[in-house]
Scaffold this motif. Structure first.
Motif, short mmCIF file in Angstrom:
data_model
loop_
_atom_site.label_atom_id
_atom_site.label_comp_id
_atom_site.label_asym_id
_atom_site.label_seq_id
_atom_site.Cartn_x
_atom_site.Cartn_y
_atom_site.Cartn_z
N SER A 52 0.81 -1.34 -0.04
CA SER A 52 0.14 0.14 0.05
C SER A 52 1.06 1.30 0.08
O SER A 52 2.07 1.38 0.22
CB SER A 52 -0.95 0.02 1.21
N SER A 53 0.37 2.40 -0.16
CA SER A 53 0.94 3.60 -0.49
C SER A 53 0.30 4.82 0.37
O SER A 53 -0.96 4.43 1.05
CB SER A 53 1.09 4.22 -1.87
N LEU A 167 -3.47 4.98 4.78
CA LEU A 167 -2.77 4.23 3.60
C LEU A 167 -3.88 3.86 2.62
O LEU A 167 -5.10 4.14 2.70
CB LEU A 167 -2.30 2.76 3.91
N THR A 168 -3.34 3.76 1.29
CA THR A 168 -4.50 3.55 0.18
C THR A 168 -5.34 2.23 0.54
O THR A 168 -6.36 1.91 -0.13
CB THR A 168 -3.82 3.54 -1.11
N ASN A 169 -4.91 1.34 1.22
CA ASN A 169 -5.71 0.12 1.64
C ASN A 169 -6.59 0.45 2.74
O ASN A 169 -7.55 -0.35 3.04
CB ASN A 169 -4.80 -1.12 1.97
N GLY A 239 2.79 1.45 -4.43
CA GLY A 239 1.47 0.63 -4.80
C GLY A 239 0.58 1.35 -5.79
O GLY A 239 -0.55 0.80 -5.80
N SER A 424 -4.70 1.76 -6.14
CA SER A 424 -3.69 1.07 -5.73
C SER A 424 -3.52 -0.28 -6.40
O SER A 424 -4.29 -1.07 -6.55
CB SER A 424 -3.86 0.70 -4.10
#
Length: 429
Positions: A52-53, A167-169, A239, A424
């Protein structure tokens, strides 16, 4: 605070940035994506890091604002601050009420520092100083001083505080990161804009991306996408992009403090200008691009030759930038003058026959001023103290995703829609 220019001093972060009129904080601010195999042969990064980013929206533009900025929340409780994202320097700092001896006016109250002081012998503190000049007059705290070529400076101490991020998740995180509490600032000659401080994105240990990486949160990768219409996004981690869709070139081993591909060749309208040894640095802290005196002279001569007999004349009364041209009537858009200018490019060797070409279309080096003239957004760097360095600033990175992969020691880029944040995705490179 303004986007300033760092110079190398004994007790400061070594960096590269530019000077006014771009007001940058670092020393020294197309083709469709093409699927291809990576041009670099490098080892795969560790899979222990999350795929993730972290993605952060950007505000601002090259002109008329003269800067891009990101909003970060810091502290407990978290409060918002406007920061200048700067790949040309390492240290992140905020104007700080410690109390503040001298601070510039901003839209937010001064940062209230935590009591979590970084000690003098901490590795992060030591990374800010040259080993020969690192003296611990107060072992309990890390003093820093950064000075800028336009006369600006920041003096303060290093602290740790909470940076709430997502996070992008979808997972929220609250890492404690080191930042500078700047209690004595001098804005120098840079033009005013409402910055609370600098977001250091460089290659050093104290940079935000290095700290996030060392805490196992993201891989040591930072990137940005500046929208030519304003805004864009900044990201940490690998990600959100497909590495096979970017053109890559190695970071120079000879200049480990900067995001530099080393030496490049200047192209004009697809042909070489004969300038093949241009030392180049990518610097998001510079609003405009800078060429050394020789390259600047060659470029302006080529442009003037192209404009001979065309309905554009130099606008001597327009001081928006050093070189502007006016038409028979006010120019409203770059579309109106596209036929008069040719694309530029910088070509970098990858150690073999292949070349990594960074294309600069007219949108990457021209602006339309408030007076309705077209102005050259490439400035003479030698005139402002950059000597022979050539700086790729924000203007030339617009509408491109630019990625600095510190793990693979490579810089990548591709034309992109910076309005849209990529979904992502797990990187397999």
């Amino acid at each position: 605070m303004g986007k300033w220019v760092l110079v190398v001093l004994a007790l400061m972060v070594a960096s590269m940035s530019c000077l006014a009129p771009c007001s940058a904080s670092s020393f020294f601010k197309d083709k469709p994506w093409e699927r291809k195999r990576p041009i670099l042969s490098v080892p795969t990064a560790s899979s222990s890091f999350a795929s993730s980013s972290i993605v952060l929206p950007l505000q601002g533009n090259v002109y008329p604002n003269g800067f891009y900025n990101v909003t970060l929340y810091v502290g407990q409780p978290p409060k918002p601050y406007f920061l200048d994202p700067d790949t040309g320097s390492d240290l992140t700092w905020l104007q700080c009420d410690a109390p503040c001896q001298q601070c510039t006016e901003t839209l937010h109250p001064l940062y209230q520092p935590s009591n979590d002081l970084v000690p003098c012998k901490d590795p992060l503190c030591m990374s800010l100083h040259s080993s020969m000049d690192h003296r611990c007059e107060n072992p309990d705290q890390c003093d820093y001083e950064v000075e800028y070529a336009d006369g600006g400076s920041s003096l303060g101490v290093l602290v740790r505080d909470v940076f709430p991020l997502n996070l992008t998740n979808g997972d929220p995180i609250r890492p404690r990161l080191a930042l500078g509490c700047g209690y004595d600032q001098d804005p120098g000659s840079s033009s005013y804009h409402p910055m609370d401080g600098i977001l250091g994105l460089g290659r050093g240990a104290v940079s935000i991306v290095s700290q996030l990486h060392n805490q196992g949160i993201v891989r040591n990768v930072v990137g940005h996408c500046f929208n030519s219409k304003g805004g864009g996004y900044l990201f940490f981690g690998d990600g959100i992009y497909d590495p096979y869709r970017l053109v890559w070139t190695p970071m120079s081993r000879d200049y480990p403090k900067h995001y530099s591909p080393g030496f490049g060749e200047l192209m004009f309208n697809g042909r070489s200008t004969g300038l093949r040894n241009l030392f180049v640095v990518f610097d998001s802290g510079s609003s405009y691009t800078y060429f050394n005196a020789q390259a600047y002279q060659v470029l302006t001569s080529l442009l003037n030759r192209e404009l001979a007999g065309k309905p554009l004349r130099e606008a001597m009364d327009d001081d928006t930038l050093p070189l502007c041209w006016r038409g028979r009537k006010p120019i409203k858009s770059l579309r109106d003058v596209r036929k008069y200018f040719k694309p530029l490019a910088l070509s970098f060797s990858n150690g073999g026959r292949s070349k990594a070409v960074f294309e600069i279309p007219i949108e990457g080096y021209m602006i339309i001023s408030s007076m309705g003239n077209v102005c050259l957004g490439i400035l003479n760097g030698t005139d402002v103290g950059l000597e022979n360095s050539n700086i790729i600033g924000d203007i030339s990175m617009q509408d491109k995703m630019v990625v600095y992969n510190n793990e693979k020691q490579a810089i990548g880029w591709a034309t992109a829609n910076c309005d849209r944040v990529p979904k992502s995705q797990v990187s397999s490179w």
